[in-house]
Design a protein around this motif. Structure first.
Motif, PDB file in Angstrom:
ATOM      1  N   GLU A 101       0.075  34.438  -1.568  1.00  0.00           N
ATOM      2  CA  GLU A 101      -1.181  34.666  -0.843  1.00  0.00           C
ATOM      3  C   GLU A 101      -2.397  34.623  -1.767  1.00  0.00           C
ATOM      4  N   GLU A 102      -2.218  35.076  -3.008  1.00  0.00           N
ATOM      5  CA  GLU A 102      -3.333  35.116  -3.960  1.00  0.00           C
ATOM      6  C   GLU A 102      -3.084  34.192  -5.155  1.00  0.00           C
ATOM      7  N   GLY A 103      -2.251  33.180  -4.935  1.00  0.00           N
ATOM      8  CA  GLY A 103      -1.938  32.264  -6.031  1.00  0.00           C
ATOM      9  C   GLY A 103      -0.956  32.848  -7.026  1.00  0.00           C
ATOM     10  N   ILE A 104      -0.173  33.844  -6.573  1.00  0.00           N
ATOM     11  CA  ILE A 104       0.842  34.499  -7.406  1.00  0.00           C
ATOM     12  C   ILE A 104       2.168  34.452  -6.656  1.00  0.00           C
ATOM     13  N   TYR A 105       3.219  33.970  -7.303  1.00  0.00           N
ATOM     14  CA  TYR A 105       4.528  33.931  -6.641  1.00  0.00           C
ATOM     15  C   TYR A 105       5.596  34.482  -7.581  1.00  0.00           C
ATOM     16  N   VAL A 106       6.261  35.565  -7.157  1.00  0.00           N
ATOM     17  CA  VAL A 106       7.348  36.169  -7.931  1.00  0.00           C
ATOM     18  C   VAL A 106       8.662  35.580  -7.429  1.00  0.00           C
ATOM     19  N   HIS A 107       9.379  34.902  -8.314  1.00  0.00           N
ATOM     20  CA  HIS A 107      10.584  34.145  -7.952  1.00  0.00           C
ATOM     21  C   HIS A 107      11.811  34.947  -8.387  1.00  0.00           C
ATOM     22  N   ALA A 108      12.282  35.838  -7.501  1.00  0.00           N
ATOM     23  CA  ALA A 108      13.331  36.789  -7.884  1.00  0.00           C
ATOM     24  C   ALA A 108      14.735  36.202  -7.790  1.00  0.00           C
ATOM     25  N   ASP A 109      15.067  35.572  -6.686  1.00  0.00           N
ATOM     26  CA  ASP A 109      16.420  35.069  -6.468  1.00  0.00           C
ATOM     27  C   ASP A 109      16.484  33.619  -6.911  1.00  0.00           C
ATOM     28  N   CYS A 110      16.618  33.399  -8.216  1.00  0.00           N
ATOM     29  CA  CYS A 110      16.363  32.063  -8.758  1.00  0.00           C
ATOM     30  C   CYS A 110      17.540  31.414  -9.469  1.00  0.00           C
ATOM     31  N   PHE A 111      18.664  32.124  -9.628  1.00  0.00           N
ATOM     32  CA  PHE A 111      19.800  31.557 -10.349  1.00  0.00           C
ATOM     33  C   PHE A 111      21.018  31.431  -9.442  1.00  0.00           C
ATOM     34  N   ASP A 112      21.641  30.251  -9.447  1.00  0.00           N
ATOM     35  CA  ASP A 112      22.940  30.049  -8.823  1.00  0.00           C
ATOM     36  C   ASP A 112      23.995  30.136  -9.911  1.00  0.00           C
ATOM     37  N   ASP A 113      24.982  31.009  -9.730  1.00  0.00           N
ATOM     38  CA  ASP A 113      25.992  31.225 -10.760  1.00  0.00           C
ATOM     39  C   ASP A 113      27.282  30.506 -10.386  1.00  0.00           C
ATOM     40  N   PRO A 114      27.650  29.422 -11.103  1.00  0.00           N
ATOM     41  CA  PRO A 114      28.901  28.729 -10.810  1.00  0.00           C
ATOM     42  C   PRO A 114      30.126  29.603 -11.037  1.00  0.00           C
ATOM     43  N   CYS A 115      29.952  30.694 -11.779  1.00  0.00           N
ATOM     44  CA  CYS A 115      31.073  31.588 -12.068  1.00  0.00           C
ATOM     45  C   CYS A 115      31.181  32.729 -11.053  1.00  0.00           C
ATOM     46  N   ASP A 116      30.334  32.726 -10.025  1.00  0.00           N
ATOM     47  CA  ASP A 116      30.392  33.767  -9.004  1.00  0.00           C
ATOM     48  C   ASP A 116      31.766  33.740  -8.334  1.00  0.00           C
ATOM     49  N   GLU A 117      32.455  34.869  -8.389  1.00  0.00           N
ATOM     50  CA  GLU A 117      33.832  34.927  -7.892  1.00  0.00           C
ATOM     51  C   GLU A 117      33.938  35.605  -6.534  1.00  0.00           C
ATOM     52  N   THR A 118      32.812  35.739  -5.819  1.00  0.00           N
ATOM     53  CA  THR A 118      32.856  36.298  -4.472  1.00  0.00           C
ATOM     54  C   THR A 118      33.657  35.367  -3.574  1.00  0.00           C
ATOM     55  N   PRO A 119      34.662  35.871  -2.862  1.00  0.00           N
ATOM     56  CA  PRO A 119      35.471  34.997  -2.002  1.00  0.00           C
ATOM     57  C   PRO A 119      34.614  34.238  -1.002  1.00  0.00           C
ATOM     58  N   GLU A 120      34.966  32.983  -0.771  1.00  0.00           N
ATOM     59  CA  GLU A 120      34.219  32.159   0.170  1.00  0.00           C
ATOM     60  C   GLU A 120      34.230  32.792   1.557  1.00  0.00           C
ATOM     61  N   GLY A 121      33.046  32.855   2.152  1.00  0.00           N
ATOM     62  CA  GLY A 121      32.932  33.434   3.487  1.00  0.00           C
ATOM     63  C   GLY A 121      32.816  34.942   3.491  1.00  0.00           C
ATOM     64  N   MET A 122      32.856  35.560   2.309  1.00  0.00           N
ATOM     65  CA  MET A 122      32.778  37.025   2.220  1.00  0.00           C
ATOM     66  C   MET A 122      31.349  37.480   2.500  1.00  0.00           C
ATOM     67  N   ASN A 123      31.149  38.165   3.618  1.00  0.00           N
ATOM     68  CA  ASN A 123      29.823  38.696   3.937  1.00  0.00           C
ATOM     69  C   ASN A 123      29.935  40.071   4.576  1.00  0.00           C
ATOM     70  N   ASP A 124      31.012  40.805   4.205  1.00  0.00           N
ATOM     71  CA  ASP A 124      31.219  42.128   4.769  1.00  0.00           C
ATOM     72  C   ASP A 124      30.048  43.036   4.435  1.00  0.00           C
ATOM     73  N   LYS A 125      29.583  43.771   5.417  1.00  0.00           N
ATOM     74  CA  LYS A 125      28.504  44.724   5.177  1.00  0.00           C
ATOM     75  C   LYS A 125      29.025  46.028   4.597  1.00  0.00           C
ATOM     76  N   PHE A 126      30.342  46.280   4.772  1.00  0.00           N
ATOM     77  CA  PHE A 126      30.939  47.501   4.231  1.00  0.00           C
ATOM     78  C   PHE A 126      32.139  47.116   3.376  1.00  0.00           C
ATOM     79  N   ALA A 127      32.184  47.654   2.163  1.00  0.00           N
ATOM     80  CA  ALA A 127      33.323  47.423   1.278  1.00  0.00           C
ATOM     81  C   ALA A 127      33.361  48.547   0.256  1.00  0.00           C
TER      82      ALA A 127
END
Length: 372
Positions: A101-127
């Motif tokens: 909005e003011e010419g400032i952008y914070v880019h927080a979620d910026c890395f894709d990790d090829p080593c991420d071991e989260t099971p495919e399709g895993m989106n449980d809200k409780f674990a």
């Protein structure tokens, strides 16, 4: 197998960015005082729109102002500058929003990790067991640490932040020494105590008067570290003392012999201190920031205040030896969950935490790397 997380830059063709104004700039009117409404940085990559283009500071840090300067060709360049280091006439970015909005952008979620071991399709809200505590299994974290350290030994800069606990144990000192000798240490930040007691151990085989292997208190042992400080001060420097005594044992002697830089930040409670210990807190902060500026892996062990300070001045990103933006791998290790969580409470980088005795940790790391 190690794969570097991939940086995803924002899509600046989106209307969010094309319609955004240039950032508002204001000059500094008094040294060390930012203009009213200054923008304060986070640990994340932050893009600023200047002359119609979105720019990123090469070196970031938390709690700094962004100064817009010009290179020799007149092109704008961004610098993250602590407010105390602002100088009259510096042009500082203004604004308190983060979504262009003011010419400032914070880019927080910026890395894709090829080593991420989260099971495919895993989106449980409780674990179960999503946090990190003394009950956590750290086996895979160790494996990933070894891979990252091997990579960064050849392609990065590994900085260690050490509490004095290392100097109290013979095996921990030896483990740290072999890491230094095998190129896994590019810089050490610590206090007076780590250096003092490591040199005490190298010369007298004690730390705070206790044998570093048996932990037996030696007669008049409480004088040992004071005698060592006195001898080092007589020599004029830590480096001169190491050479005079022909020391080849421990953390400090190995660092001196291999040319590993040390930043020793003093405190109000220091004995001595050793020559080379920086007594001015802000001079120490500046020296620490210089060491972490191009660090790619930082490992903080059993020193809460040094860890928080390092986390506060370390961005979540840096540039690799290939010129590409990459993450800074940040680790915090302590026997207390309170200490490891404190870093996150301070808004610093999202560190990987090990709840462990650091003396055991460093021996495990040296063995895992095949050095012991």
């Amino acid at each position: 197998m190690f794969h570097m997380p991939i940086y995803r830059a924002p899509d600046f063709s989106q209307a969010l960015f094309t319609s955004a104004p240039d950032a508002t700039l204001a000059p500094v009117e008094m040294d060390g005082v930012a203009p009213q409404g200054f923008h304060s940085t986070s640990v994340f990559p932050e893009y600023i729109k200047v002359d119609g283009a979105w720019l990123l500071a090469r070196h970031g840090r938390m709690d700094a102002s962004i100064v817009v300067a010009r290179d020799e060709a007149g092109a704008p360049v961004l610098h993250a500058v602590e407010n105390r280091n602002l100088r009259t006439g510096d042009l500082v970015v203004l604004g308190r929003t983060e979504n262009a909005e003011e010419g400032i952008y914070v880019h927080a979620d910026c890395f894709d990790d090829p080593c991420d071991e989260t099971p495919e399709g895993m989106n449980d809200k409780f674990a179960f067991r999503q946090g990190r505590s003394r009950e956590t299994s750290f086996a895979r974290d160790y494996d990933r640490l070894y891979e990252r350290m091997r990579y960064d030994r050849d392609h990065g800069k590994i900085v260690w932040v050490l509490g004095p606990a290392f100097a109290f144990d013979a095996d921990a000192r030896h483990a740290m020494q072999v890491l230094i000798e095998n190129g896994f240490v590019d810089g050490i930040m610590a206090g007076n105590a780590l250096a003092t007691h490591d040199l005490e151990a190298a010369t007298l085989h004690t730390a705070l008067g206790q044998d570093i292997y048996t932990q037996q208190t030696q007669p008049n042992g409480h004088y040992n570290h004071l005698d060592v400080i006195n001898r080092v001060r007589r020599a004029g420097s830590i480096e001169a003392f190491v050479r005079e005594q022909n020391l080849d044992d421990g953390i400090i002697a190995s660092s001196v012999r291999r040319g590993v830089p040390l930043v020793l930040a003093g405190s109000i409670r220091d004995d001595g201190p050793l020559p080379g210990v920086i007594g001015d807190a802000y001079a120490a902060q500046t020296a620490m920031r210089e060491m972490v500026t191009d660090a790619t892996t930082i490992i903080c062990l059993a020193t809460m205040l040094h860890t928080i300070a390092t986390g506060n001045m370390t961005p979540s990103y840096t540039y690799g030896d290939d010129g590409q933006i990459r993450p800074v791998f940040f680790y915090t290790v302590d026997i207390s969950e309170f200490v490891t969580n404190k870093l996150l409470d301070r808004g610093s980088v999202s560190a990987t935490s090990f709840i462990a005795n650091v003396q055991n940790f460093i021996v495990i790391v040296a063995k895992g790397l095949g050095l012991m």
